[in-house]
Design an enzyme around this catalytic site. Structure first.
Site, mmCIF file in Angstrom:
data_model
loop_
_atom_site.group_PDB
_atom_site.id
_atom_site.type_symbol
_atom_site.label_atom_id
_atom_site.label_comp_id
_atom_site.label_asym_id
_atom_site.label_seq_id
_atom_site.Cartn_x
_atom_site.Cartn_y
_atom_site.Cartn_z
ATOM 1 N N HIS A 17 0.815 -1.164 0.073
ATOM 2 C CA HIS A 17 -0.063 0.106 0.029
ATOM 3 C C HIS A 17 0.841 1.242 0.059
ATOM 4 O O HIS A 17 0.570 2.008 -0.751
ATOM 5 C CB HIS A 17 -0.943 0.063 1.234
ATOM 6 C CG HIS A 17 -2.037 -0.988 1.344
ATOM 7 N ND1 HIS A 17 -2.097 -1.833 2.330
ATOM 8 C CD2 HIS A 17 -3.013 -1.277 0.376
ATOM 9 C CE1 HIS A 17 -3.240 -2.533 2.089
ATOM 10 N NE2 HIS A 17 -3.722 -2.151 0.842
ATOM 11 N N LYS A 41 -18.770 -4.608 8.437
ATOM 12 C CA LYS A 41 -17.401 -5.534 8.699
ATOM 13 C C LYS A 41 -17.028 -4.973 9.870
ATOM 14 O O LYS A 41 -16.918 -3.851 10.121
ATOM 15 C CB LYS A 41 -16.648 -5.242 7.433
ATOM 16 C CG LYS A 41 -16.977 -6.088 6.433
ATOM 17 C CD LYS A 41 -15.886 -6.194 5.178
ATOM 18 C CE LYS A 41 -16.122 -6.979 4.236
ATOM 19 N NZ LYS A 41 -15.102 -6.903 3.144
ATOM 20 N N ARG A 90 -1.825 -6.361 -8.123
ATOM 21 C CA ARG A 90 -0.716 -7.631 -7.723
ATOM 22 C C ARG A 90 -0.951 -8.627 -8.687
ATOM 23 O O ARG A 90 0.300 -9.272 -9.064
ATOM 24 C CB ARG A 90 -1.171 -8.052 -6.518
ATOM 25 C CG ARG A 90 -0.943 -7.025 -5.263
ATOM 26 C CD ARG A 90 -1.432 -7.596 -3.913
ATOM 27 N NE ARG A 90 -2.800 -7.575 -4.097
ATOM 28 C CZ ARG A 90 -3.531 -8.066 -3.261
ATOM 29 N NH1 ARG A 90 -3.070 -7.964 -2.069
ATOM 30 N NH2 ARG A 90 -4.937 -8.181 -3.540
ATOM 31 N N SER A 127 -3.279 -7.508 3.034
ATOM 32 C CA SER A 127 -3.619 -7.315 4.288
ATOM 33 C C SER A 127 -4.375 -8.543 5.083
ATOM 34 O O SER A 127 -3.849 -8.984 6.308
ATOM 35 C CB SER A 127 -4.925 -6.152 4.610
ATOM 36 O OG SER A 127 -4.362 -4.916 4.243
#
Length: 160
Positions: A17, A41, A90, A127
Site C-alpha cells: 500500500h 464489517k 498485484r 492485508s
C-alpha cells in the site's frame, strides 16, 4: 490542482500500500488516502486507528492527506474535487476486478483510474495474509511499515 485518491480498507496497511501511495504522490499534486467505512464489517483496527497509522506512515509525504469515506467512491471524489483513483495491481485477478470498477466509475461520473503495477517485492502481500500470518505467530516484519508491525504484535499478544 491534480488530485487523486488511493482508496482501501487498509486493515492493516502494508508495504505494498505504502509503495503505491508514494508513487502516486510523485504523480499528483495531492493524494488522499481514503479509508473505506463498512459498518457491516468488523476490522482488526478501527477506522480511526487505521487513519492514525496511515498519517504516521505517510508523514514524510507533504502532499498526502488521510481521510475516510462511506458510500460510493465516485460521490466522495465529486464532493472533494478528485479527478482520479490510483490503485495497485498485484495479479491478473486484481486487474479483472479493478478494470470493472474503473469502467463503472468512469461511466457513472467520468472518474479516471490509474492502475499501477505493483513492485514485485510486494506482489504476494495482502492485508488478509498479513493478519493470518501474524495471528499464527509468523514473521511479518518485512511486509508492513514498523508502526503496523508494532500494532499487530500488540494486538495478537493480547489474544494469547
Amino acid at each position: 490542482m491534480r488530485r487523486a485518491v488511493c482508496p482501501g480498507s487498509y486493515d492493516p496497511a502494508t508495504n505494498g500500500h505504502l509503495d503505491i501511495i508514494e508513487r502516486a504522490s510523485a504523480l499528483f499534486d495531492e493524494v488522499v488516502v481514503a479509508v473505506g467505512v463498512n459498518k457491516s464489517k468488523k476490522g482488526l483496527f478501527s477506522v480511526e486507528e487505521r487513519m492514525e497509522i496511515l498519517r504516521e506512515i505517510t508523514a514524510k509525504l507533504p502532499n498526502v492527506r488521510v481521510d475516510s469515506w462511506q458510500g460510493l467512491l465516485v460521490d466522495y471524489c465529486r464532493d472533494n474535487d478528485i479527478a482520479a483513483v490510483a490503485k495497485g495491481l498485484r495479479s491478473v485477478s486484481d486487474f479483472d476486478y479493478e478494470l470493472q470498477m474503473a469502467q463503472m466509475n468512469r461511466e457513472l461520473t467520468g472518474l479516471e483510474t490509474l492502475l499501477m503495477a505493483n513492485n514485485p517485492a510486494y506482489g504476494f502481500v495482502s492485508s488478509s495474509l498479513v493478519k493470518e500470518i501474524a495471528a499464527l505467530g509468523g514473521d511479518i516484519e518485512n511486509l508492513v511499515p514498523p508502526v503496523v508491525y508494532e500494532r499487530l504484535v500488540a494486538v495478537y499478544a493480547k489474544r494469547d
